[in-house]
Design an enzyme around this catalytic site. Structure first.
Site, mmCIF file in Angstrom:
data_model
loop_
_atom_site.group_PDB
_atom_site.id
_atom_site.type_symbol
_atom_site.label_atom_id
_atom_site.label_comp_id
_atom_site.label_asym_id
_atom_site.label_seq_id
_atom_site.Cartn_x
_atom_site.Cartn_y
_atom_site.Cartn_z
ATOM 1 N N GLY A 77 -52.250 82.404 -33.207
ATOM 2 C CA GLY A 77 -51.108 81.554 -32.878
ATOM 3 C C GLY A 77 -49.924 82.303 -32.278
ATOM 4 O O GLY A 77 -48.801 81.808 -32.298
ATOM 5 N N GLU A 120 -49.174 88.597 -24.095
ATOM 6 C CA GLU A 120 -50.230 89.603 -23.924
ATOM 7 C C GLU A 120 -49.634 90.993 -23.662
ATOM 8 O O GLU A 120 -50.055 91.723 -22.765
ATOM 9 C CB GLU A 120 -51.177 89.211 -22.768
ATOM 10 C CG GLU A 120 -51.774 87.819 -22.880
ATOM 11 C CD GLU A 120 -52.851 87.684 -23.960
ATOM 12 O OE1 GLU A 120 -53.204 88.708 -24.607
ATOM 13 O OE2 GLU A 120 -53.317 86.548 -24.167
HETATM 14 P P1 ADP Z 1 -53.247 83.724 -29.882
HETATM 15 O O1 ADP Z 1 -52.181 83.735 -28.814
HETATM 16 O O2 ADP Z 1 -52.852 84.490 -31.109
HETATM 17 O O3 ADP Z 1 -54.616 84.132 -29.383
HETATM 18 P P2 ADP Z 1 -53.001 80.874 -29.614
HETATM 19 O O4 ADP Z 1 -51.557 80.555 -29.883
HETATM 20 O O5 ADP Z 1 -53.443 80.932 -28.184
HETATM 21 O O6 ADP Z 1 -53.395 82.209 -30.386
HETATM 22 O O7 ADP Z 1 -53.940 79.793 -30.323
HETATM 23 C C1 ADP Z 1 -53.827 79.420 -31.672
HETATM 24 C C2 ADP Z 1 -54.707 78.178 -31.860
HETATM 25 O O8 ADP Z 1 -56.075 78.540 -31.730
HETATM 26 C C3 ADP Z 1 -54.652 77.508 -33.222
HETATM 27 O O9 ADP Z 1 -53.551 76.653 -33.372
HETATM 28 C C4 ADP Z 1 -55.952 76.721 -33.245
HETATM 29 O O10 ADP Z 1 -55.790 75.483 -32.577
HETATM 30 C C5 ADP Z 1 -56.878 77.566 -32.363
HETATM 31 N N1 ADP Z 1 -57.929 78.286 -33.087
HETATM 32 C C6 ADP Z 1 -59.200 78.452 -32.649
HETATM 33 N N2 ADP Z 1 -59.908 79.224 -33.494
HETATM 34 C C7 ADP Z 1 -59.093 79.588 -34.492
HETATM 35 C C8 ADP Z 1 -59.236 80.392 -35.676
HETATM 36 N N3 ADP Z 1 -60.389 81.007 -35.986
HETATM 37 N N4 ADP Z 1 -58.159 80.543 -36.469
HETATM 38 C C9 ADP Z 1 -56.988 79.932 -36.164
HETATM 39 N N5 ADP Z 1 -56.785 79.150 -35.084
HETATM 40 C C10 ADP Z 1 -57.823 78.979 -34.236
#
Ligand code: ADP
Ligand code: ZN
Length: 209
Positions: free
Chosen positions: A34, A103
């Site tokens: 997130g 990122e």
């Molecule tokens: P990050 O930028 O840390 O990669 P994002 O903000 O893009 O994360 O995405 C977070 C979202 O991903 C969550 O709100 C949920 O909808 C989705 N999601 C998919 N898989 C998972 C997981 N294993 N744990 C938590 N959220 C997940």
């Protein structure tokens, strides 16, 4: 979304651009934790406060969009591409008050002095990024940024194997190299116990049903 810490709130917002010093906020965690959602939430609130916001992401990450940062949950915010940390600095306009960077781990180590320079000028700088690579090693330059940031928020995903908070990004495809840009097709969130710390042990986990 669950609020993690007082530091994660933007109560400092009102002070931006009124002669007060700037600061650096870092949002760090594993994939799917997130980070982008939290970054976008803070940027939206800054815009509600009528602050001038500029957002940057690295050239390498144009998977979903060239001109937006996009979370795994489809939240999005307008952004520009920067090929280096120096390019971020060059693109920041004189009246900008808040700079968001997604990122962060894909930028060079100059990101640290660039963030410091902007904060020194009185800007609020918010950097989201992976704190560890797929082997669990600190992912530069994020550790350096964590050291100099005024505020740090650590986000957690959900381990796809056991449902506990996940702190690791497990690569589930067989590719060499620290950087393989991808999402659920290449990585999954794992907790400490379920994470397999070997680069050469990819195992795709398929959820039943
Ligand atoms: P990050 O930028 O840390 O990669 P994002 O903000 O893009 O994360 O995405 C977070 C979202 O991903 C969550 O709100 C949920 O909808 C989705 N999601 C998919 N898989 C998972 C997981 N294993 N744990 C938590 N959220 C997940
Ligand atoms: Zn687990």
């Amino acid at each position: 979304m669950e609020r993690l810490t007082a530091e994660g709130n933007d109560e400092h917002l009102a002070r931006v651009g009124h002669g007060a010093p700037g600061w650096i906020e870092v949002i760090a965690g594993s994939m799917f934790s997130g980070k982008s959602e939290e970054l976008i939430r803070r940027l939206r609130r800054a815009r509600i406060a009528r602050l001038k916001v500029q957002v940057f992401k690295p050239e390498i990450d144009v998977r979903y969009s060239r001109d937006h940062i996009v979370s795994h949950s489809e939240m999005r915010h307008e952004s520009r591409v920067a090929r280096s940390a120096a390019e971020i600095l060059a693109q920041v306009e004189p009246d900008t008050q808040v700079v968001g960077i997604d990122e962060g781990q894909f930028f060079d180590n100059e990101l640290v002095p660039v963030a410091n320079t902007l904060a020194q000028r009185g800007l609020r700088v918010i950097v989201a990024g992976l704190d560890q690579d797929y082997t669990g090693k600190p992912f530069e330059p994020m550790p350096q940024l964590l050291a100099v940031a005024e505020y740090i928020t650590k986000t957690h995903a959900i381990c796809v194997r056991c449902g506990q908070p996940a702190n690791y990004s497990q690569r589930i495809v067989e590719v060499e190299g620290q950087v393989v840009v991808g999402a659920s097709d290449a990585y999954e969130a794992r907790c400490r116990r379920c994470f397999v710390p070997h680069a050469d042990a990819p195992t795709r986990y398929v959820t039943e049903g």
